[in-house]
Design a protein around this motif. Structure first.
Motif, short mmCIF file in Angstrom:
data_model
loop_
_atom_site.label_atom_id
_atom_site.label_comp_id
_atom_site.label_asym_id
_atom_site.label_seq_id
_atom_site.Cartn_x
_atom_site.Cartn_y
_atom_site.Cartn_z
N GLY A 284 4.33 -21.25 5.43
CA GLY A 284 5.26 -22.36 5.27
C GLY A 284 4.71 -23.53 4.51
O GLY A 284 5.49 -24.33 3.97
N TRP A 285 3.38 -23.70 4.45
CA TRP A 285 2.81 -24.91 3.85
C TRP A 285 3.29 -25.11 2.41
O TRP A 285 3.61 -26.22 2.00
N ARG A 286 3.37 -24.06 1.65
CA ARG A 286 3.80 -24.16 0.26
C ARG A 286 5.28 -23.83 0.11
O ARG A 286 5.73 -23.33 -0.89
N LEU A 287 6.04 -24.14 1.17
CA LEU A 287 7.49 -23.92 1.17
C LEU A 287 7.81 -22.46 0.88
O LEU A 287 8.76 -22.14 0.17
N ASP A 288 6.99 -21.58 1.48
CA ASP A 288 7.13 -20.15 1.20
C ASP A 288 7.76 -19.36 2.34
O ASP A 288 7.72 -18.13 2.35
N LEU A 289 8.38 -20.10 3.30
CA LEU A 289 9.17 -19.45 4.35
C LEU A 289 10.57 -20.05 4.44
O LEU A 289 11.30 -19.76 5.38
N VAL A 290 10.94 -20.88 3.46
CA VAL A 290 12.25 -21.54 3.52
C VAL A 290 13.36 -20.48 3.48
O VAL A 290 13.26 -19.46 2.80
N GLY A 291 14.40 -20.73 4.27
CA GLY A 291 15.52 -19.80 4.34
C GLY A 291 15.35 -18.73 5.38
O GLY A 291 16.30 -17.99 5.67
N ILE A 292 14.16 -18.63 5.97
CA ILE A 292 13.92 -17.67 7.05
C ILE A 292 14.00 -18.43 8.36
O ILE A 292 13.34 -19.47 8.54
N ASP A 293 14.81 -17.96 9.28
CA ASP A 293 14.97 -18.63 10.55
C ASP A 293 13.61 -18.77 11.23
O ASP A 293 12.82 -17.82 11.27
N PRO A 294 13.27 -19.97 11.75
CA PRO A 294 11.97 -20.15 12.40
C PRO A 294 11.66 -19.11 13.46
O PRO A 294 10.50 -18.72 13.64
N ALA A 295 12.68 -18.63 14.15
CA ALA A 295 12.46 -17.61 15.17
C ALA A 295 12.03 -16.29 14.58
O ALA A 295 11.48 -15.43 15.28
N GLN A 296 12.26 -16.11 13.26
CA GLN A 296 11.90 -14.86 12.60
C GLN A 296 10.65 -15.00 11.73
O GLN A 296 10.21 -14.03 11.12
N GLN A 297 10.09 -16.18 11.66
CA GLN A 297 8.97 -16.39 10.74
C GLN A 297 7.70 -15.67 11.18
O GLN A 297 6.96 -15.16 10.35
N TRP A 298 7.43 -15.64 12.48
CA TRP A 298 6.25 -14.90 12.93
C TRP A 298 6.38 -13.42 12.58
O TRP A 298 5.42 -12.80 12.12
N GLU A 299 7.55 -12.87 12.75
CA GLU A 299 7.76 -11.47 12.39
C GLU A 299 7.46 -11.24 10.91
O GLU A 299 6.82 -10.25 10.54
N ALA A 300 7.90 -12.17 10.05
CA ALA A 300 7.64 -12.04 8.62
C ALA A 300 6.15 -12.15 8.32
O ALA A 300 5.59 -11.34 7.56
N MET A 301 5.48 -13.14 8.91
CA MET A 301 4.05 -13.32 8.67
C MET A 301 3.25 -12.14 9.20
O MET A 301 2.35 -11.62 8.51
N ASN A 302 3.56 -11.71 10.40
CA ASN A 302 2.81 -10.62 11.00
C ASN A 302 3.03 -9.31 10.26
O ASN A 302 2.10 -8.50 10.11
N GLY A 303 4.25 -9.10 9.78
CA GLY A 303 4.52 -7.89 9.01
C GLY A 303 3.67 -7.84 7.75
O GLY A 303 3.13 -6.79 7.38
N LEU A 304 3.52 -8.99 7.07
CA LEU A 304 2.70 -9.05 5.87
C LEU A 304 1.22 -8.87 6.21
O LEU A 304 0.47 -8.24 5.47
N ALA A 305 0.79 -9.43 7.35
CA ALA A 305 -0.60 -9.25 7.78
C ALA A 305 -0.91 -7.79 8.07
O ALA A 305 -1.96 -7.27 7.66
N GLN A 306 0.00 -7.13 8.75
CA GLN A 306 -0.22 -5.71 9.07
C GLN A 306 -0.14 -4.85 7.82
O GLN A 306 -0.88 -3.85 7.70
#
Length: 346
Positions: free
Chosen positions: A10-32
């Protein structure tokens, strides 16, 4: 060359448009995803407010994410580029990092620097010390962490930090054992000092690079080839003064990366990124961001990017950490990099 990848937080406005409740899922999916790919490490930024302007958009905490990724991944190493020394007491930070190292099975890195984002410094009540003071805090803090990880406790009566027998137990796994043999990507890595490896970020010649010469396993700075060569030369001078082999320190750089199969596709991807940012940053800053991407080693076709990285490798760059601004929305650019750029430099 070795490769790391930033996970959008999110720091570089790279999660905008994704519901905050879904942001961990997006980040973790990319990490995995990165955990099963050609990447040696994943990274997040240590910031609290978005950039280039502070907004109400989410920015997730770096060290909380470190702990979460430690539990959700199995192989990839975990870093921050870079932790701001002034945001946490260094003995406490040493304890946090040691815990992450334990959870991850010995995969933590410590990216550390003096910090620069004045808006969030002041907003969080840290003031904003002069550069000389921030760098002096860096020097004292690194000494405290080094003591904590290598001896299990730390004592320092410094100008900025005072600790008296601060116990850091258990010590990091990396304090007592070598890097895990289950990570073949690190087979050619120089022997690291005991404790979590330090990535000393920044190119300050009088303090930062001197601290790096003493403690770092990695440096992190960029610039033109001429600037990169100069900083590397200064680092080697500091190493010589300390009697340390500069070959023990790997030079790294962060690289903004937008790759397209053709130049036209790269342009299209860049426009999509800029259009997403425009409502938050305004026209003038949008133009600056565009210029930054166009001037990056990581913008263009796979062939163009590989050629630039190969040239920088000839000047001593050993580790490239790539930021893909579209990662949370589209991973096809990452896939292109993985299949065409990484093999060209491995």
């Amino acid at each position: 060359m070795r490769f790391g990848i930033f996970i959008p937080q999110g720091w570089r406005l790279d999660l905008v448009g994704i519901d905050p409740a879904q942001q961990w899922e997006a980040m973790n999916g990319l990490a995995q995803r990165a955990d099963t790919g050609p990447w040696e490490s994943l990274w997040v930024y240590d910031h609290f407010h978005t950039v280039p302007v502070a907004t109400q958009e989410a920015t997730h905490d770096a060290w909380t994410l470190m702990s979460a990724f430690a539990a959700s991944t199995t192989r990839i190493r975990l870093g921050q580029m870079c932790t701001c020394m002034g945001y946490r007491n260094p003995a406490y930070l040493a304890k946090v990092a040691a815990t992450v190292d334990i959870i991850s099975g010995g995969r933590a890195e410590m990216g550390i620097g003096g910090g620069w984002y004045e808006h969030e410094w002041r907003a969080y009540g840290y003031g904003f010390p002069e550069v000389r003071d921030r760098l002096a805090m860096l020097r004292e803090g690194v000494e405290i962490m080094h003591q904590a990880w290598t001896t299990g406790s730390a004592t320092l009566d410094g100008k900025y930090y005072q600790v008296d027998g601060a116990i850091v137990q258990p010590q990091p796994l990396q304090a007592t054992q070598p890097l895990q043999a289950t990570q073949p990507l690190q087979a050619t890595q120089p022997q690291q000092p005991a404790g979590i490896p330090f990535w000393i970020a920044g190119g300050g010649e009088k303090v930062t690079l001197k601290v790096a010469a003493k403690y770092a396993s990695y440096t992190n700075f960029a610039g033109s080839i001429e600037e990169f060569d100069h900083k590397r030369s200064v680092l080697h001078e500091h190493c010589a003064a300390l009697g340390r082999d500069p070959g023990e320190i790997t030079q790294s750089s962060n690289i903004n990366t937008i790759v397209g199969a053709t130049e036209a596709e790269a342009e299209e991807r860049l426009r999509a990124v800029l259009d997403r940012l425009a409502p938050f940053v305004g026209g003038e800053r949008r133009a600056g961001i565009e210029a930054e991407y166009r001037g990056s080693l990581g913008f263009g076709t796979p062939e163009q990017v590989a050629e630039r990285l190969q040239e920088r490798a000839r000047h001593g760059l050993g580790y490239a950490i790539h930021y893909f601004p579209e990662a949370a929305y589209d991973t096809t650019g990452i896939e292109l990099f993985e299949t065409q750029v990484v093999p060209a430099l491995s």
